[in-house]
Design a protein around this motif. Structure first.
Motif, PDB file in Angstrom:
ATOM      1  N   THR A  64       6.395 -15.376  60.482  1.00  0.00           N
ATOM      2  CA  THR A  64       5.337 -14.096  60.388  1.00  0.00           C
ATOM      3  C   THR A  64       5.515 -13.330  61.504  1.00  0.00           C
ATOM      4  OG1 THR A  64       3.177 -15.166  61.452  1.00  0.00           O
ATOM      5  CG2 THR A  64       3.716 -15.501  58.961  1.00  0.00           C
ATOM      6  N   ILE A  65       5.501 -12.028  61.482  1.00  0.00           N
ATOM      7  CA  ILE A  65       5.681 -11.285  62.626  1.00  0.00           C
ATOM      8  C   ILE A  65       4.352 -11.183  63.450  1.00  0.00           C
ATOM      9  CG2 ILE A  65       4.551  -9.414  61.011  1.00  0.00           C
ATOM     10  CD1 ILE A  65       6.968  -8.832  64.129  1.00  0.00           C
ATOM     11  N   GLU A  66       3.098 -11.676  62.688  1.00  0.00           N
ATOM     12  CA  GLU A  66       2.036 -11.713  63.537  1.00  0.00           C
ATOM     13  C   GLU A  66       2.138 -12.984  64.663  1.00  0.00           C
ATOM     14  OE1 GLU A  66       1.368  -9.284  60.125  1.00  0.00           O
ATOM     15  OE2 GLU A  66       1.926 -11.513  60.254  1.00  0.00           O
ATOM     16  N   HIS A  67       2.798 -14.088  64.190  1.00  0.00           N
ATOM     17  CA  HIS A  67       2.909 -15.231  64.976  1.00  0.00           C
ATOM     18  C   HIS A  67       3.862 -14.818  66.029  1.00  0.00           C
ATOM     19  CE1 HIS A  67       5.073 -19.120  66.185  1.00  0.00           C
ATOM     20  NE2 HIS A  67       3.779 -19.284  65.995  1.00  0.00           N
ATOM     21  N   GLN A  68       5.112 -14.316  65.826  1.00  0.00           N
ATOM     22  CA  GLN A  68       6.018 -13.931  66.792  1.00  0.00           C
ATOM     23  C   GLN A  68       5.565 -12.915  67.971  1.00  0.00           C
ATOM     24  OE1 GLN A  68       9.989 -13.524  65.631  1.00  0.00           O
ATOM     25  NE2 GLN A  68       9.526 -14.083  63.453  1.00  0.00           N
ATOM     26  N   GLN A  69       4.615 -12.254  67.548  1.00  0.00           N
ATOM     27  CA  GLN A  69       3.902 -11.246  68.273  1.00  0.00           C
ATOM     28  C   GLN A  69       2.702 -11.795  69.407  1.00  0.00           C
ATOM     29  OE1 GLN A  69       2.311  -7.568  66.549  1.00  0.00           O
ATOM     30  NE2 GLN A  69       1.373  -6.925  68.468  1.00  0.00           N
ATOM     31  N   SER A  70       1.860 -12.549  68.691  1.00  0.00           N
ATOM     32  CA  SER A  70       0.912 -13.219  69.483  1.00  0.00           C
ATOM     33  C   SER A  70       1.661 -14.188  70.450  1.00  0.00           C
ATOM     34  CB  SER A  70       0.117 -13.916  68.665  1.00  0.00           C
ATOM     35  OG  SER A  70       0.479 -14.848  67.737  1.00  0.00           O
TER      36      SER A  70
ATOM     37  N   GLU B  71       3.199 -12.350  73.251  1.00  0.00           N
ATOM     38  CA  GLU B  71       2.217 -11.473  74.237  1.00  0.00           C
ATOM     39  C   GLU B  71       1.598 -12.617  75.065  1.00  0.00           C
ATOM     40  OE1 GLU B  71       0.983  -7.902  71.559  1.00  0.00           O
ATOM     41  OE2 GLU B  71      -0.197  -9.573  71.432  1.00  0.00           O
TER      42      GLU B  71
ATOM     43  N   GLN C  31       1.779  -6.305  76.433  1.00  0.00           N
ATOM     44  CA  GLN C  31       1.408  -5.790  75.470  1.00  0.00           C
ATOM     45  C   GLN C  31       2.568  -4.875  74.793  1.00  0.00           C
ATOM     46  OE1 GLN C  31      -1.419  -6.153  73.329  1.00  0.00           O
ATOM     47  NE2 GLN C  31      -1.870  -7.912  74.813  1.00  0.00           N
TER      48      GLN C  31
ATOM     49  N   SER D   3      10.404  -5.109  62.865  1.00  0.00           N
ATOM     50  CA  SER D   3      10.583  -6.435  62.031  1.00  0.00           C
ATOM     51  C   SER D   3      11.591  -6.255  60.726  1.00  0.00           C
ATOM     52  CB  SER D   3       9.212  -7.106  61.679  1.00  0.00           C
ATOM     53  OG  SER D   3       9.513  -8.161  60.831  1.00  0.00           O
TER      54      SER D   3
END
Length: 210
Positions: A15-21, A24, A30, A36
């Motif tokens: 997921t994009i959320e996983h890769q972003q978190s 960071e 940030q 993506s």
């Protein structure tokens, strides 16, 4: 100057959320922009030919920083990855990876420093392609075995395909089993099994349809 995260999400567990978190947390930064490409092959489709990959080349400017989880997010084809990174650093863009915390830029002026940088780019690109080819062969072997012998799933893997890719990358970079276990939340025994036979680990994921 902008800091941009580029993610390629190719499987259902990524997921994009996983890769972003993850980025960071690991880098303590940030992002100004997150881009993506979803469901795009890193082997068959060049970075510039992906909808958001093309946009990436359009918006990146000298002084910007591009962050990717690992070089395999840029692609799994040796020529594509090396050409893309070299073009970006020639523009004055800094390319950083979350895994291994590698940093590529065009600031080096000493010929030896340039040679070392370019050799590392080539090595990481070659590793990304080799992993893709090994996974493909493991999938073929798993399918053939199932056809000839019936399906035997064995022990359910305690890791996802995304985690398998990361563990293989960390092992290749020389990180210790304990360090990888702590970072990934995977048992040392599972990481030892991956190190001994990464193709079998990939086949196990296929057998369980993970």
């Amino acid at each position: 100057m902008s800091t941009i995260l580029y993610a390629r999400v190719s499987t259902s567990e990524q997921t994009i959320e996983h890769q972003q978190s993850h980025a960071e947390k690991e880098l303590g930064i940030q992002f100004d922009t997150v881009i993506s490409d979803d469901g795009v092959s890193g082997v068959a489709v060049k970075l510039k030919d992906r909808p958001q990959g093309k946009r990436l080349f359009d918006i990146l400017r000298a002084g910007d920083t591009l962050v990717v989880r690992w070089v395999d997010r840029l692609g799994r084809n040796y020529s594509d990855v090396t050409d893309s990174i070299r073009e970006l650093i020639q523009r004055g863009v800094v390319v950083k990876t979350v895994i291994n915390r590698l940093e590529f830029d065009g600031s080096a002026t000493d010929p030896m420093q340039k040679a070392v940088r370019d050799a590392l780019i080539g090595f990481m690109a070659a590793l990304a392609q080799a992993q893709a080819e090994a996974t493909k062969e493991a999938q073929k072997a798993g399918i053939e075995y199932a056809k000839n012998n019936g399906v035997f799933k064995g022990r359910k893997p305690s890791f996802t395909r995304e985690q398998l890719d990361v563990v293989i990358s960390m092992l290749a970079s020389g990180e210790s089993i304990q360090c990888i276990s702590n970072k990934m939340g995977i048992s040392r025994a599972a990481i030892y099994r991956i190190r001994e036979n990464p193709a079998r680990a990939a086949t196990a994921l296929d057998s369980w349809k993970l």
